[in-house]
Write an enzyme that holds these catalytic residues in place. Structure first.
Site, mmCIF file in Angstrom:
data_model
loop_
_atom_site.group_PDB
_atom_site.id
_atom_site.type_symbol
_atom_site.label_atom_id
_atom_site.label_comp_id
_atom_site.label_asym_id
_atom_site.label_seq_id
_atom_site.Cartn_x
_atom_site.Cartn_y
_atom_site.Cartn_z
ATOM 1 N N GLU A 1 0.958 -1.148 0.107
ATOM 2 C CA GLU A 1 -0.140 0.084 0.053
ATOM 3 C C GLU A 1 0.906 1.207 -0.147
ATOM 4 O O GLU A 1 0.524 2.160 0.717
ATOM 5 C CB GLU A 1 -0.777 -0.028 1.211
ATOM 6 C CG GLU A 1 -1.750 -1.178 1.616
ATOM 7 C CD GLU A 1 -2.476 -1.159 2.643
ATOM 8 O OE1 GLU A 1 -2.134 -1.292 3.674
ATOM 9 O OE2 GLU A 1 -3.783 -1.309 2.677
ATOM 10 N N CYS B 1 -10.791 1.437 7.292
ATOM 11 C CA CYS B 1 -9.987 2.378 7.561
ATOM 12 C C CYS B 1 -10.683 3.848 6.767
ATOM 13 O O CYS B 1 -10.600 4.817 7.245
ATOM 14 C CB CYS B 1 -8.574 2.267 7.496
ATOM 15 S SG CYS B 1 -7.999 1.981 5.861
#
Ligand code: FUB
Ligand code: ZN
Length: 656
Positions: free
Chosen positions: A326, A422
């Site tokens: 990521e 998130c």
């Protein structure tokens, strides 16, 4: 360094009355926040349970056996190791929304959540359900990966926001105790762990706490986390050996730079590693640099910002090019289809830009802030507020997302919720706190960074002044600003941002043309302001075809369409399939129309274009020939609004 710097106007001193942003904020308040509260309590039929509130209830029951929330004691911790952060983000967003829209029901839910959370707090202040449930003897044994300090940081943000919104101290006091607990275990003194967060955020959150408590220990802990990070001997390496932890990145080129811990932060001049972690760290570094006057730290922040904005940021403000880790990857690597572009990372970049603006009002920071807000952040949420993107691609092909492993993270439809949730609460917290990003004040200067309809009040020159902004931005470039000074005139400088995308503009003061000096992207008007003074700015907002630096291999021969701060895209719904066969026609040949009934009201751009015709025979290759083109009008919609009309192709960069 001037330790006063720019102080953002308090959200309490600004009312947003904007035709673009107010509906987004209302959607967050009326749909996202209530939905998330249900999700956190596992009350959404058909959705994966979050386990978030259940974890707190269980942790409370295990701590106080007389308590009974109805959670069986042998239930384990559920969800991600950082599941606690979901409710922290929810509290933060909900608290912001109370500032601009009081809501007794929501306040009750907040009190309920806070009571449960606080009842899980340990005698010594500790408060992380993963370890309370799984064994406190293991706490602080994996700062690198187990997100204790990440959840702590999110709770600090939540506590500060809740206290500032409601004046209630329960969560704030709990977090002050938790900070003391952390400070007892981690720090420079002998006998303490010389650690720091594996996933940053505690740094900037401690600075926020310091803003309330003025307790130097809170600033000190933030500074310690920053100073210690990446120093030899490397804490994460020692911790891994000592506790037999896994090191997932040992065979990766990233190594400890995944956590921005491969070298001391002042030596980190290129943005690397996990993108959200990176920009959260840089935000904390900027905060500490601002408060301590640490030049070297500020220079690192400036270099990192320049590296991101100049070499690693998508035109939408998205960052994190790579699904692997990521992460940020390398300069000019900006693939449009395999991109990660996590919503949280764009949000983190906005945090970083805002903090750089607090140090120095420079247009380049506000430009990035604006770019992320109008593009890479709000693209993360559907227009009905019910579904979310985690990954924000600049090119989408449904079949590739389905069949190509390199693109399996790229969804072509927003999802209701995620196992790792998130992003949705992060959008909620930034959009509902937008009021804090609009203006900032230094002793004698008020700066406006973002143009949106609002009424703000502030005190300058010992006088109360209010300022009303009326605009149809980002669809129109006209902005009208009217001042009211409560007692006569107030002498101060007003700094208006001249957006980086704007090539020509006019400014009028009380209907007279003016040409004030422009410094670092802000036009500065120093005078005695009296009630009724009115500034009219007209930022010319033509359609602009943008090309990227030749180093960006993915965009060779292509252009993107922008108008004002808004990035546009082609979608299958308007242009059919195989968007890669389309070409932009003559640059000047476009029309701009505002469609009130499309996508909650958007300005669309129509371009003359062409499409490569089918070949007459069924061959895959042939000797190079002139392309046969047919006319094809192209219809561009704002990028943030894509994927709201069912699945389909999309592209931002179009063949020239
Ligand atoms: O690790 C916590 C959050 O989950 C990160 O910020 C996101 O990238 C996701 O991995
Ligand atoms: Zn995220």
């Amino acid at each position: 360094m001037d330790r006063l710097n720019q102080i953002p106007l308090s959200m309490k001193d600004i009312a947003i009355t904007d035709s673009f942003w107010s509906p987004f904020m209302e959607r967050i308040r009326t749909k996202v926040i209530p939905y998330q509260w249900e999700a956190l309590n596992d009350r959404v039929p058909g959705a994966e349970p979050s386990y978030c509130m259940r974890n707190f209830k269980l942790a409370a029951e295990l701590t106080h056996p007389e308590l009974n929330y109805g959670v069986p004691r042998d239930t384990g911790h559920g969800g991600m190791v950082f599941q606690d952060s979901d409710v922290a983000k929810w509290i933060e967003a909900a608290a912001y929304s109370l500032v601009w829209s009081p809501d007794p029901e929501l306040e009750k839910s907040l009190d309920e959540a806070i009571d449960i959370i606080c009842s899980a707090q340990q005698e010594d202040g500790y408060l992380d359900t993963f370890y309370i449930i799984n064994g406190l003897d293991k706490r602080f044994t994996n700062l690198k990966d187990n997100h204790e300090l990440y959840c702590f940081g999110h709770f600090l943000e939540a506590a500060a926001a809740h206290y500032e919104a409601t004046g209630k101290r329960k969560l704030l006091d709990a977090l002050i105790r938790y900070t003391e607990c952390i400070d007892k275990h981690i720090g420079p003194e002998e006998g303490k762990l010389h650690g720091y967060p594996g996933h940053e955020i505690a740094e900037m959150a401690l600075i926020r706490l310091y803003g309330i408590t003025k307790n130097e220990k809170h600033l000190g802990l933030a500074k310690y986390f920053i100073d210690e990070r990446g120093k030899a001997p490397l804490y994460f390496e020692e911790e891994t050996k000592r506790n037999g932890n896994d090191f997932h990145w040992k065979d990766s080129y990233m190594q400890y730079q995944y956590y921005q811990a491969g070298k001391p932060v002042r030596e980190q001049l290129v943005a690397e590693g996990h993108a959200v972690r990176a920009v959260y760290l840089y935000s904390g570094m900027a905060d500490v640099a601002r408060l301590t006057g640490d030049k070297k730290l500020l220079e690192a922040c400036e270099a990192l910002f320049a590296n991101i904005a100049g070499k690693q940021m998508y035109i939408t403000g998205a960052i994190g090019q790579s699904a692997y880790g990521e992460a940020l990857s390398y300069d000019y690597d900006l693939p449009n289809d395999t991109v990660y572009g996590e919503t949280c990372a764009a949000i983190g970049l906005a945090f970083f830009a805002r903090r750089m603006l607090e140090i120095a009002p420079k247009g380049m920071y506000a430009d990035v802030l604006e770019k992320t807000l109008y593009n890479g952040i709000i693209s993360g949420m559907s227009l009905d507020g019910r579904a979310f993107f985690y990954v924000n691609p600049l090119e989408a092909l449904p079949e590739a997302s389905l069949k190509d492993r390199r693109m399996r993270h790229v969804k072509i439809e927003r999802q209701r919720w995620f196992v790792c949730a998130c992003c949705p609460p992060n959008i909620a917290r930034i959009v509902s706190s937008l009021g804090g990003y609009v203006h900032s004040l230094n002793t004698g200067t008020l700066y406006t960074h973002l143009y949106l309809g609002n009424e703000a009040k502030f005190t300058v020159d010992g006088k109360e002044v209010s300022l009303k902004t009326e605009t149809r931005y980002p669809w129109e470039g006209r902005v009208d600003i009217t001042f009211t000074a409560a007692s006569g005139a107030a002498f101060f400088t007003y700094g208006l941002r001249i957006p980086g995308w704007c090539r020509s503009y006019t400014l009028e003061l009380n209907e007279e043309k003016i040409a004030p000096a422009v410094q670092n992207g802000y036009a500065l008007l120093k005078r005695s302001w009296k009630s009724g003074d009115r500034i009219t700015c007209v930022f010319d907002m033509p359609v602009v075809l943008v090309e990227s630096n030749p180093h960006v291999r993915e965009n060779r021969g292509k252009a993107a369409v922008m108008r004002g701060p808004v990035v546009y895209c082609l979608e299958e719904a308007d242009n059919g399939t195989e968007l890669y066969r389309l070409r932009l026609g003559t640059p000047g040949a476009y029309s701009v129309t505002h469609e009130r009934d499309l996508l909650e009201g958007v300005t669309v751009i129509s371009f003359a274009g062409t499409r490569e015709k089918d070949w007459s025979t069924d061959v895959l290759y042939r000797p190079l020939d002139k392309p046969a083109l047919e006319d094809k009008p192209l219809c561009f919609i704002p990028y943030y609004a894509w994927a709201n009309r069912g699945p389909g192709e999309m592209t931002v960069w179009v063949n020239r």
